[in-house]
Scaffold this active site. Structure first.
Site, PDB file in Angstrom:
ATOM      1  N   TYR A 149       0.906  -0.690  -0.343  1.00 19.05           N
ATOM      2  CA  TYR A 149      -0.097  -0.009  -0.243  1.00 19.05           C
ATOM      3  C   TYR A 149       0.736   1.580   0.209  1.00 19.05           C
ATOM      4  O   TYR A 149       0.472   2.645  -0.765  1.00 19.05           O
ATOM      5  CB  TYR A 149      -0.952   0.149   1.197  1.00 19.05           C
ATOM      6  CG  TYR A 149      -1.671   1.129   1.723  1.00 19.05           C
ATOM      7  CD1 TYR A 149      -3.442   1.221   0.158  1.00 19.05           C
ATOM      8  CD2 TYR A 149      -1.383   2.093   2.946  1.00 19.05           C
ATOM      9  CE1 TYR A 149      -3.733   2.156   0.689  1.00 19.05           C
ATOM     10  CE2 TYR A 149      -2.666   3.392   2.438  1.00 19.05           C
ATOM     11  CZ  TYR A 149      -3.259   3.213   1.703  1.00 19.05           C
ATOM     12  OH  TYR A 149      -4.185   4.490   2.013  1.00 19.05           O
ATOM     13  N   GLU A 191     -12.086  -2.207   8.530  1.00 19.63           N
ATOM     14  CA  GLU A 191     -11.955  -1.631   9.605  1.00 19.63           C
ATOM     15  C   GLU A 191     -11.030  -1.030  10.034  1.00 19.63           C
ATOM     16  O   GLU A 191      -9.918  -1.460  10.421  1.00 19.63           O
ATOM     17  CB  GLU A 191     -13.255  -1.067  10.861  1.00 19.63           C
ATOM     18  CG  GLU A 191     -12.480  -2.349  10.935  1.00 19.63           C
ATOM     19  CD  GLU A 191     -12.957  -3.715  10.815  1.00 19.63           C
ATOM     20  OE1 GLU A 191     -13.153  -3.672   9.737  1.00 19.63           O
ATOM     21  OE2 GLU A 191     -13.370  -4.979  11.803  1.00 19.63           O
ATOM     22  N   LYS A 192      -9.999   0.749  10.468  1.00 19.51           N
ATOM     23  CA  LYS A 192      -9.082   0.708  11.573  1.00 19.51           C
ATOM     24  C   LYS A 192      -9.518   0.859  12.701  1.00 19.51           C
ATOM     25  O   LYS A 192     -10.971   1.239  13.056  1.00 19.51           O
ATOM     26  CB  LYS A 192      -8.681   2.278  10.187  1.00 19.51           C
ATOM     27  CG  LYS A 192      -7.983   2.229   9.115  1.00 19.51           C
ATOM     28  CD  LYS A 192      -8.077   3.777   8.749  1.00 19.51           C
ATOM     29  CE  LYS A 192      -9.009   4.316   7.796  1.00 19.51           C
ATOM     30  NZ  LYS A 192      -8.599   5.861   7.708  1.00 19.51           N
ATOM     31  N   ALA A 193      -8.797   2.019  13.278  1.00 16.22           N
ATOM     32  CA  ALA A 193      -8.530   0.935  14.727  1.00 16.22           C
ATOM     33  C   ALA A 193      -9.668   1.952  15.293  1.00 16.22           C
ATOM     34  O   ALA A 193     -10.433   1.578  16.548  1.00 16.22           O
ATOM     35  CB  ALA A 193      -7.459   0.825  15.477  1.00 16.22           C
ATOM     36  N   GLN A 220       1.170   0.512  20.631  1.00 18.54           N
ATOM     37  CA  GLN A 220       0.953   1.040  19.756  1.00 18.54           C
ATOM     38  C   GLN A 220       0.954   2.279  19.562  1.00 18.54           C
ATOM     39  O   GLN A 220      -0.200   2.561  19.938  1.00 18.54           O
ATOM     40  CB  GLN A 220       0.978   0.332  18.408  1.00 18.54           C
ATOM     41  CG  GLN A 220      -0.457  -0.043  18.324  1.00 18.54           C
ATOM     42  CD  GLN A 220      -0.352  -1.534  19.303  1.00 18.54           C
ATOM     43  OE1 GLN A 220      -0.321  -1.210  20.106  1.00 18.54           O
ATOM     44  NE2 GLN A 220      -1.170  -2.268  17.871  1.00 18.54           N
ATOM     45  N   ARG A 286       3.823   6.811  15.137  1.00 17.54           N
ATOM     46  CA  ARG A 286       3.419   7.084  14.094  1.00 17.54           C
ATOM     47  C   ARG A 286       2.696   8.386  14.821  1.00 17.54           C
ATOM     48  O   ARG A 286       1.160   8.328  15.539  1.00 17.54           O
ATOM     49  CB  ARG A 286       2.629   6.219  12.514  1.00 17.54           C
ATOM     50  CG  ARG A 286       1.999   7.877  11.516  1.00 17.54           C
ATOM     51  CD  ARG A 286       1.489   6.447  10.519  1.00 17.54           C
ATOM     52  NE  ARG A 286       1.809   5.996   9.609  1.00 17.54           N
ATOM     53  CZ  ARG A 286       1.481   4.693   9.325  1.00 17.54           C
ATOM     54  NH1 ARG A 286       0.678   4.363   8.844  1.00 17.54           N
ATOM     55  NH2 ARG A 286       2.785   4.475   8.844  1.00 17.54           N
TER      56      ARG A 286
HETATM   57  N1  GKE Z   1      -7.669  -2.474  13.248  1.00 13.90           N
HETATM   58  C1  GKE Z   1      -7.739  -2.419  13.755  1.00 13.90           C
HETATM   59  N2  GKE Z   1      -8.925  -3.284  14.094  1.00 13.90           N
HETATM   60  N3  GKE Z   1      -6.428  -2.001  14.411  1.00 13.90           N
HETATM   61  C2  GKE Z   1      -6.401  -2.171  15.857  1.00 13.90           C
HETATM   62  C3  GKE Z   1      -7.128  -2.721  16.387  1.00 13.90           C
HETATM   63  C4  GKE Z   1      -8.819  -3.373  15.498  1.00 13.90           C
HETATM   64  O1  GKE Z   1      -9.800  -4.349  16.733  1.00 13.90           O
HETATM   65  N4  GKE Z   1      -6.430  -3.438  17.835  1.00 13.90           N
HETATM   66  C5  GKE Z   1      -5.836  -3.143  17.485  1.00 13.90           C
HETATM   67  N5  GKE Z   1      -4.903  -1.526  16.794  1.00 13.90           N
HETATM   68  C6  GKE Z   1      -3.911  -1.046  15.907  1.00 13.90           C
HETATM   69  C7  GKE Z   1      -3.775  -1.924  14.946  1.00 13.90           C
HETATM   70  O2  GKE Z   1      -3.065  -2.964  15.595  1.00 13.90           O
HETATM   71  C8  GKE Z   1      -2.590  -1.315  14.783  1.00 13.90           C
HETATM   72  O3  GKE Z   1      -1.788  -1.316  15.178  1.00 13.90           O
HETATM   73  C9  GKE Z   1      -3.246   0.629  15.022  1.00 13.90           C
HETATM   74  O4  GKE Z   1      -4.381  -0.063  15.552  1.00 13.90           O
HETATM   75  C10 GKE Z   1      -3.266   0.761  13.764  1.00 13.90           C
HETATM   76  O5  GKE Z   1      -4.298  -0.031  13.523  1.00 13.90           O
HETATM   77  P1  GKE Z   1      -4.987   0.705  12.071  1.00 13.90           P
HETATM   78  O6  GKE Z   1      -5.960   1.857  12.499  1.00 13.90           O
HETATM   79  O7  GKE Z   1      -6.317  -0.727  10.957  1.00 13.90           O
HETATM   80  O8  GKE Z   1      -4.244   1.531  10.955  1.00 13.90           O
HETATM   81  P2  GKE Z   1      -2.719   2.115  11.263  1.00 13.90           P
HETATM   82  O9  GKE Z   1      -2.752   3.501  11.460  1.00 13.90           O
HETATM   83  O10 GKE Z   1      -1.818   0.353  11.285  1.00 13.90           O
HETATM   84  O11 GKE Z   1      -2.024   1.798   9.501  1.00 13.90           O
HETATM   85  C11 GKE Z   1      -3.911   2.757   8.740  1.00 13.90           C
HETATM   86  O12 GKE Z   1      -2.688   4.214   8.111  1.00 13.90           O
HETATM   87  C12 GKE Z   1      -3.677   4.893   7.771  1.00 13.90           C
HETATM   88  C13 GKE Z   1      -2.209   6.096   7.474  1.00 13.90           C
HETATM   89  O13 GKE Z   1      -2.081   7.240   8.476  1.00 13.90           O
HETATM   90  C14 GKE Z   1      -3.559   2.556   6.828  1.00 13.90           C
HETATM   91  O14 GKE Z   1      -4.436   1.369   7.196  1.00 13.90           O
HETATM   92  C15 GKE Z   1      -4.348   3.212   6.267  1.00 13.90           C
HETATM   93  O15 GKE Z   1      -5.227   3.005   6.162  1.00 13.90           O
HETATM   94  C16 GKE Z   1      -4.337   4.529   6.546  1.00 13.90           C
HETATM   95  O16 GKE Z   1      -3.112   5.242   5.260  1.00 13.90           O
END
Ligand code: GKE
Length: 336
Positions: A149, A191-193, A220, A286
C-alpha cells in the site's frame, strides 16, 4: 460558467464526504465514480451523475473525465492494518487508477488533479518507537514505506509530480493520517482502529461482555484525524497555490490503550483487554508534524480525538442499533 468536478471513490468514506460538499453548490456540476455497485456506496446523491465502474480501466477513466475541470482521486483498494497487510498486490493495483486518471486528465484537458496519499509512505525507520516525533513531509525519503500500500502511494505521488513537470497538469497531493468518523467502515475486515474499537466496546456493552480483543500490546501509537477536519484540509490544499505534498493529520499522538480509555469514557463502560500479539500491528509509532501545512496553508485540525470519537461512537451505535444498510459499511469483499 459552472465548473465540472469529478470525485473518484465517491462511494467510499472520504470521497462520499467530499462529494457531499459539492452536491448542492450551484457553481459546480458533480460527477461521482466508484467501483462498488451503487447500493453499496456509503453516500450517494441524486443530483450528481453517478457512475459505477472500474477506474483501473483506461476507457472508463476517459469516459468519466470528459469535460471535467477538477478531479479528486480517492479511489483505491484500501483499509486498516488488517486489510493492507494481507492484500499487498490488491493495494498496489490501485496504481492503475491513478495512472489512467492522470493520462485521461491530459487527454481531456482537465485543469487540476488531487491525489489522496497516505502516512503509510513514511520511512519505517522513523516509526520504530512508541512515541515518535511527528513525521515531516521530508521523512518519506530515503524511501522505505509500508510494503504494498505505501509503495503504491509513494509511486503515485511521484507520478503526479512528473505529470505536472512534463505535461503542465496542476496537481495537489496530501498525506492523510488515519482518517475516521461517521459513514466509515466499522466491520468486515477493512475497518481502522477507531471504528473497530468503538464497535467492539459497543457490542461488549450491549451483550454485557467483560473483554474485547485488541491487536498488539496496545502501546503502539498513532494520531487520528476526524473526517470534517480532513475535508477542510483537503479543500484548503486544493484551493491553495501550493503543489508541494502536505500532511493532513493530527498531532495528538495517543497509544491504542489511551484511545480505548477514551472510548470507555464515552461508552461509560469498562472492558478488559485481550491483547492479540499475532494480529497485524503496522508501525510501532506514528504521528503527523503539521508545521508545513500550518505555515503555508494555515490549516490545522479543530476536533480533539475525544470529540471526534464521541461523534463516531454515536454513529456506529446508531447503525448497530438498527440503522439502515449496515452491510454497506461492513462488507469487506465488494471491491476487487
Ligand atoms: N484495524 C484495527 N482493528 N486495528 C487495531 C485493532 C482492531 O481491532 N486493535 C488494535 N489495533 C491496532 C493495529 O494493530 C495498529 O497497530 C493500530 O491499531 C492502528 O491500526 P489501523 O487503524 O488499522 O491502521 P494503521 O494506522 O496502522 O494504518 C493505516 O494508516 C493510515 C494512514 O495513517 C492504514 O491501514 C491506512 O488505512 C492509512 O493509510
Amino acid at each position: 460558467m459552472k465548473k465540472k468536478i469529478l470525485v473518484c471513490g465517491a462511494g467510499g468514506f472520504i470521497g462520499g464526504h467530499l462529494a457531499s460538499i459539492f452536491k448542492d453548490d450551484k457553481n459546480y456540476e458533480l460527477v461521482c465514480a466508484d467501483i462498488k455497485p451503487k447500493e453499496y456506496w456509503f453516500q450517494i446523491f441524486d443530483n450528481a451523475k453517478n457512475f459505477s465502474l472500474d477506474l483501473k480501466e483506461y476507457e472508463n477513466t476517459l469516459k468519466v473525465t470528459k469535460d471535467v475541470d477538477y478531479i479528486f482521486n480517492f479511489a483505491c483498494n484500501m483499509g486498516g492494518m488488517g486489510f493492507i497487510e494481507n492484500n499487498k498486490a490488491e493495494c498496489m493495483l490501485s496504481v492503475l487508477v491513478n495512472t489512467n486518471l492522470l493520462r485521461s486528465a491530459i487527454e481531456n484537458s482537465c485543469k487540476k488533479y488531487f491525489f489522496s496519499s497516505s502516512a503509510c509512505v513514511y520511512n519505517a525507520l522513523k516509526q520504530k518507537q512508541t512515541f515518535v516525533s511527528g513525521l515531516k513531509e521530508t521523512d518519506a525519503y530515503p524511501a522505505d514505506p509500508e510494503d504494498g500500500y505505501g509503495w503504491e502511494k509513494l509511486f503515485s505521488e511521484r507520478m503526479c509530480r512528473h505529470f505536472s513537470e512534463d505535461f503542465g497538469l496542476e496537481t495537489r497531493v496530501v498525506r492523510y493520517h488515519n482518517i475516521y468518523g461517521p459513514q466509515g467502515t466499522f466491520d468486515g475486515g477493512r475497518e481502522k482502529a477507531p471504528a473497530a474499537l468503538c464497535r467492539k466496546i459497543i457490542l461488549a456493552k450491549k451483550n454485557n461482555l467483560k473483554q474485547i480483543d485488541v491487536w498488539g500490546d496496545g502501546e503502539q501509537t498513532r494520531s487520528f484525524l476526524y473526517i470534517d477536519d480532513c475535508i477542510k484540509g483537503t479543500l484548503d490544499v486544493f484551493n491553495s497555490g501550493f503543489s508541494d505534498v502536505f500532511n493532513v493529520g493530527s498531532e495528538e499522538q495517543v497509544s491504542i490503550n489511551q484511545m480505548i480509555e477514551m472510548i470507555e469514557e464515552i461508552a461509560d463502560y469498562k472492558v478488559k483487554r485481550n491483547y492479540q500479539l499475532d494480529k497485524p500491528k503496522g508501525v510501532r509509532g506514528r504521528s503527523s508534524d503539521n508545521s508545513l501545512i500550518e505555515k503555508n496553508i494555515g490549516w490545522k485540525p479543530n476536533h480533539s480525538l475525544k470529540e471526534g470519537l464521541t461523534k463516531t461512537y454515536k454513529w456506529i451505535n446508531d447503525q448497530i442499533e438498527g440503522g439502515t444498510n449496515i452491510d454497506k459499511f461492513s462488507k469487506s469483499n465488494i471491491v476487487k
